[in-house]
Motif scaffolding. Structure first.
Motif, mmCIF file in Angstrom:
data_model
loop_
_atom_site.group_PDB
_atom_site.id
_atom_site.type_symbol
_atom_site.label_atom_id
_atom_site.label_comp_id
_atom_site.label_asym_id
_atom_site.label_seq_id
_atom_site.Cartn_x
_atom_site.Cartn_y
_atom_site.Cartn_z
ATOM 1 N N THR A 1 -2.876 3.144 -6.395
ATOM 2 C CA THR A 1 -3.479 2.984 -5.072
ATOM 3 C C THR A 1 -4.284 1.702 -5.016
ATOM 4 O O THR A 1 -4.156 0.912 -4.078
ATOM 5 C CB THR A 1 -4.390 4.187 -4.751
ATOM 6 O OG1 THR A 1 -3.627 5.378 -4.885
ATOM 7 C CG2 THR A 1 -4.953 4.082 -3.356
ATOM 8 N N THR B 1 -4.937 7.035 -9.154
ATOM 9 C CA THR B 1 -5.858 6.059 -8.560
ATOM 10 C C THR B 1 -5.490 4.612 -8.845
ATOM 11 O O THR B 1 -5.678 3.755 -7.982
ATOM 12 C CB THR B 1 -7.295 6.319 -9.049
ATOM 13 O OG1 THR B 1 -7.313 6.290 -10.480
ATOM 14 C CG2 THR B 1 -7.804 7.650 -8.552
ATOM 15 N N PRO C 1 0.813 -1.223 0.000
ATOM 16 C CA PRO C 1 0.000 0.000 0.000
ATOM 17 C C PRO C 1 0.848 1.276 0.000
ATOM 18 O O PRO C 1 0.413 2.299 -0.511
ATOM 19 C CB PRO C 1 -0.818 -0.089 1.287
ATOM 20 C CG PRO C 1 -0.699 -1.455 1.773
ATOM 21 C CD PRO C 1 0.533 -2.041 1.178
ATOM 22 N N LEU C 2 2.045 1.203 0.553
ATOM 23 C CA LEU C 2 2.916 2.376 0.543
ATOM 24 C C LEU C 2 3.379 2.695 -0.878
ATOM 25 O O LEU C 2 3.488 3.865 -1.251
ATOM 26 C CB LEU C 2 4.110 2.162 1.472
ATOM 27 C CG LEU C 2 3.756 1.987 2.946
ATOM 28 C CD1 LEU C 2 4.994 1.679 3.763
ATOM 29 C CD2 LEU C 2 3.048 3.213 3.468
ATOM 30 N N THR D 1 0.059 7.386 -5.979
ATOM 31 C CA THR D 1 -0.940 8.446 -5.840
ATOM 32 C C THR D 1 -0.278 9.813 -5.848
ATOM 33 O O THR D 1 -0.723 10.736 -6.536
ATOM 34 C CB THR D 1 -1.731 8.263 -4.527
ATOM 35 O OG1 THR D 1 -2.377 7.002 -4.548
ATOM 36 C CG2 THR D 1 -2.749 9.357 -4.339
ATOM 37 N N VAL D 2 0.784 9.943 -5.094
ATOM 38 C CA VAL D 2 1.479 11.231 -5.018
ATOM 39 C C VAL D 2 2.065 11.612 -6.372
ATOM 40 O O VAL D 2 1.915 12.762 -6.813
ATOM 41 C CB VAL D 2 2.566 11.187 -3.921
ATOM 42 C CG1 VAL D 2 3.444 12.414 -3.960
ATOM 43 C CG2 VAL D 2 1.924 11.024 -2.556
ATOM 44 N N GLY E 1 1.555 2.004 -3.434
ATOM 45 C CA GLY E 1 0.344 2.581 -4.009
ATOM 46 C C GLY E 1 0.202 4.047 -3.657
ATOM 47 O O GLY E 1 -0.183 4.874 -4.501
ATOM 48 N N LEU E 2 0.531 4.392 -2.428
ATOM 49 C CA LEU E 2 0.488 5.787 -2.010
ATOM 50 C C LEU E 2 1.516 6.618 -2.769
ATOM 51 O O LEU E 2 1.239 7.766 -3.152
ATOM 52 C CB LEU E 2 0.722 5.891 -0.507
ATOM 53 C CG LEU E 2 0.641 7.274 0.116
ATOM 54 C CD1 LEU E 2 -0.744 7.869 -0.102
ATOM 55 C CD2 LEU E 2 0.957 7.199 1.593
#
Length: 173
Positions: A138, A135, A98-99, A105-106, A101-102
């Motif tokens: 993420t 998206t 998930p990191l 996102t950034v 994915g973040l």
């Protein structure tokens, strides 16, 4: 669906998600390689490892001395180590997905802001690729993490249970 169209669809998906999506894909493949390795170990090799250790213990004439107790503890420790090998790595990969994915996102939002700065307006059509880049990674990071989470907790439980079962068979307190 043929292989050619599946590959082109995957390539299009990876391009829309940006470069971070490639890293998420690699991370997911590595995570699942370790998960499958643990599944194969428990279905094929673990029983042989424990049986060999039990045979070694049964072949000993001394089971009650301090030295025998130390050997028994060592055997339990070795079986526990083999059973839980790579479990922490799998759990780390599950947490890192998930990191990534973040991070996607950034980077996607940065590209949206770049489009807004260059065009001088908030044209939705020109920002759509940046929103997709924000998206898709993420979602991919969360899906990878959730898919690995179920199996990592299962593997960890199997490893603990099998190590405890082996310790019980040898009579370790």
């Amino acid at each position: 669906m043929d292989f050619q169209s599946a590959m082109s669809g995957l390539q299009e998906f990876l391009e829309r998600g940006g470069p971070i999506l490639n890293w998420i894909m690699i991370l997911t493949f590595v995570m699942w390689a370790f998960i499958l390795e643990r599944i194969v170990y428990f279905t094929t090799a673990h029983k042989g490892v424990t049986e060999k250790a039990i045979q070694e213990w049964a072949a000993r004439s001394d089971h009650s001395s301090w030295y025998a107790h130390a050997i028994r503890e060592q055997m339990v420790s070795e079986v526990k180590q083999r059973a839980s090998q790579n479990v922490e790595l799998i759990k780390t990969l599950v947490a890192v997905a998930p990191l990534f994915g973040l991070l996607g996102t950034v980077t996607g939002m940065v590209s949206v802001f770049d489009v807004m700065a260059i065009s001088g307006s908030s044209d939705a059509r020109s920002m759509s690729s940046g929103v997709a880049r924000a998206t898709i990674p993420t979602m991919a990071g969360m899906v990878a993490s959730l898919s690995g989470l179920v199996f990592s907790s299962q593997i960890e439980r199997i490893a603990k249970r099998s190590a405890q079962k082996f310790a019980d068979q040898l009579g370790v307190e």
